[in-house]
Design an enzyme around this catalytic site. Sequence first.
Site, PDB file in Angstrom:
ATOM      1  N   ARG A  16       0.821  -1.218   0.000  1.00  0.00           N
ATOM      2  CA  ARG A  16       0.000   0.000   0.000  1.00  0.00           C
ATOM      3  C   ARG A  16       0.860   1.275   0.000  1.00  0.00           C
ATOM      4  NH1 ARG A  16      -3.905  -0.467   4.822  1.00  0.00           N
ATOM      5  NH2 ARG A  16      -2.085  -1.475   5.722  1.00  0.00           N
ATOM      6  N   LEU A  18       1.226   3.495  -2.243  1.00  0.00           N
ATOM      7  CA  LEU A  18       0.551   4.691  -2.770  1.00  0.00           C
ATOM      8  C   LEU A  18      -0.359   5.293  -1.703  1.00  0.00           C
ATOM      9  CD1 LEU A  18       0.081   6.578  -5.139  1.00  0.00           C
ATOM     10  CD2 LEU A  18      -1.707   5.044  -5.968  1.00  0.00           C
ATOM     11  N   TRP A 571     -19.111  -8.835   0.190  1.00  0.00           N
ATOM     12  CA  TRP A 571     -17.863  -8.189   0.593  1.00  0.00           C
ATOM     13  C   TRP A 571     -16.724  -9.175   0.794  1.00  0.00           C
ATOM     14  CZ3 TRP A 571     -20.340  -4.079   4.432  1.00  0.00           C
ATOM     15  CH2 TRP A 571     -21.028  -3.132   3.662  1.00  0.00           C
ATOM     16  N   HIS A 704     -22.244  10.385   9.235  1.00  0.00           N
ATOM     17  CA  HIS A 704     -20.945  10.645   8.613  1.00  0.00           C
ATOM     18  C   HIS A 704     -20.381  11.990   9.024  1.00  0.00           C
ATOM     19  CE1 HIS A 704     -22.842   7.606   6.047  1.00  0.00           C
ATOM     20  NE2 HIS A 704     -21.644   7.097   6.095  1.00  0.00           N
TER      21      HIS A 704
HETATM   22  N1  GLN Z   1     -24.492  -2.766  12.610  1.00  0.00           N
HETATM   23  C1  GLN Z   1     -23.494  -2.108  11.813  1.00  0.00           C
HETATM   24  C2  GLN Z   1     -22.964  -0.903  12.567  1.00  0.00           C
HETATM   25  O1  GLN Z   1     -23.686  -0.287  13.254  1.00  0.00           O
HETATM   26  C3  GLN Z   1     -24.057  -1.664  10.476  1.00  0.00           C
HETATM   27  C4  GLN Z   1     -23.008  -1.039   9.590  1.00  0.00           C
HETATM   28  C5  GLN Z   1     -23.472  -0.733   8.171  1.00  0.00           C
HETATM   29  O2  GLN Z   1     -24.630  -0.588   7.890  1.00  0.00           O
HETATM   30  N2  GLN Z   1     -22.579  -0.571   7.232  1.00  0.00           N
HETATM   31  O3  GLN Z   1     -21.816  -0.553  12.477  1.00  0.00           O
END
Ligand code: GLN
Length: 764
Positions: A16, A18, A571, A704
């Site tokens: 990693r 970069l 994932w 966020h």
């Molecule tokens: N239960 C997970 C959390 O609260 C859900 C995360 C997600 O939706 N990406 O972190």
Amino acid sequence: MALTHNLGFPRIGVKRELKKALEAYWAGQSTEAQLLETGRQLREQHWAIQQAAGNAFVTVGDFAWYDHILEWSTTLGIVPPRFRHPRNAPVDLDTLFRMARGRAPVGEPAAACEMTKWFDTNYHYIVPELAADQTFFLARASLFDQVAEAQALGHKVKPVIPGLLTYLRLSKGESFSSAEDERKLALVPQLVQVYRQVLARLAEQGVQWVQVDEPALVLDLPAAWQEAYRQVYAELATTPVSILLATYFGDVADNTDLLASLPVGGVHFDLVRGPQQLARVLPAWPADRVLSAGVISGRDVWRTDLDQAAALLAPVQEQLGERLWLAPASSLLHVPVDLAEETQLDDEIKSWLSFAVQKLDELRLLAATLNGTVSAAQDEALARQRIALAERKVSQRIHNPAVAARVAGEASVARERSPFAERISKQREALGLPDFPTTTIGSFPQTPEIRKIRRDWKAGTLSDAKYEEAIRDEIREVVKFQEEAGLDVLVHGEPERNDMVEYFGELLAGFAFTQNGWVQSYGSRCVKPPIIYGDVARLIPMTVEWTAFAQSLTDKPMKGMLTGPVTVLQWSFVREDQPRQATCLQLALALRDEVQDLEKAGIRVIQIDEPAFREGLPLRKADWQAYLDWAVDCFRVSTSGVQDTTQIHTHMCYSEFNDIIESIAAMDADVITIETSRSNMELLEAFERFNYPNDIGPGVYDIHSPNVPDREWMIQLMNKAASRLDRKQLWVNPDCGLKTRQWPETRSALIEMVHAAQALRAAV
Ligand code: GLN
Ligand code: ZN
């Protein structure tokens, strides 16, 4: 002789490099010159690998400081006005970074450009923003500079650029909605001119072949776009280079005839995802055109059955001779760099795997086989590969008779629960919930202390007993706070989880983990997807102890937290020796046991997160329903073994629901929590239109951001939701988990949220 080439190499570096160089530069800890030097070294290494693997060219243009689509936008001079970049001026690196991240060491911050998933991968590109009066000009010379750089190292170069129509299709127009997509086509004549300039300049540099990536040709294309392909490539055909049009990630299907009619030097097909297209294109293949066969997957980590690939291609070589080229099916951007870095992986599992470096070796072996030039050493390598694959087929690590027996009986596994109306009234009574019940999505702040505890325990420097006590302490804190704040359905906070997929993978049979198997997700961010190599089985209860402990601390309902089967699948690197849905069903059955054990331990609310449910959708609409059917079925397998009084939640973020709402309803979760605050509850439209019957928690604030949400604002959002849905259906919760937040803002935000719910209840 069939030659070999590569569509693209991972740019991030085996360690990693970069990522580290970028983050140091952004943090002001290194200079631009140092960053540029790291990039140069990485390119040099990656070209050397391709040359050593015997590729006929090295690929240039796959390198990017953040994202290759953003490289292209800046090369074409497409910088949205908010970045205050002077028109017609060359674009510098800091402007590129501001577009990607909103800020850079030099230049005014501005809202970053949107980022979205690249086809059905977990790679994200920066969405180009086109103004209605957009003009294009060559604003960066990095592509040409890198061509010269590779040539100076003595390489024969094949540049790669995004195809005009794929680029346009993935962009967004500033002044028209996505429904008015066709209007983007008005920009074609101008764009063609810049493309012509690019190709002419590459020709001047001595380039013969240019790889033009047009993966949009594996999508459903409206007629106007198909027509645009004819126009664009007719115009580009008159430039002095040969174009290799690269399609990948699927079968070109109904675009086959279109593709055959384009006057290009060659076409690349993904024969891993779409082997059947070969029989369709080959009979009428023009005598002067190259066919590049992508037979080594660029999307998974498995060794290829080279005998099978050679058998598939032998008749093609017979027909085309030198005009058959061999390549990975897509760019190798989506796989880790080098398996040799994995020193802790079990030898048997390792013998089944192939990362980017190994895939190029496999390609060379394939070419030698087809060309009849296999050396003694190659013969040995081929034999080893054959043995590894034969052993894999029968390995006990993969095939677990108990799982097979369980799957064989899956038809008798209940998928049905009582009607929702019956369930919900029993649940409301059993749980004693008020209207507008409050909850969170699962995780609480993951402090540096918590991360250190987990790290030390994994490294063996913290004893099991000390680790467990530390996690229990954290759970105590989280529960105490939620009680004080007055939340209704509590969570334990997930302090034991580093990652929502990895945590479960480590406790399930059939998963392997790498040390350095990094894959770029976006910019400097990389992920290390687990590898599902064998039958999935639950070895021990995975969450019951922590959840039951948390429940013992409170009289309020404690919500158990699990990651859903589709999200674990999505994932991870998934085995390719059985259909994805078969692996998903195994995951679902393992989770079903966990759900039932939670219920037995007295847990009355269980959430199964499915944030990746939507991103599993196939690229072609015709394939959607089949996917949705098995994905919904797996969710129901996980959740349907419980009593009516046990409440099942699910959570989805980053989702559009309009076109899949029927399947969301078919999942039949008692409660779904979704991300809606940023769209101002617009996402609820789908639920309203569909008359969605079950309970729903539209996120009332964006996790966020560190900003503490305003109480009135949350009330207003919920009122908006209540105007669309029955207030009895509504829950109050944040958008997503709180793991990336700090404690102070988390406390304030949740206290405000509970007050908002109280006000909503009072205002009948
Ligand atoms: N239960 C997970 C959390 O609260 C859900 C995360 C997600 O939706 N990406 O972190
Ligand atoms: Zn989420």
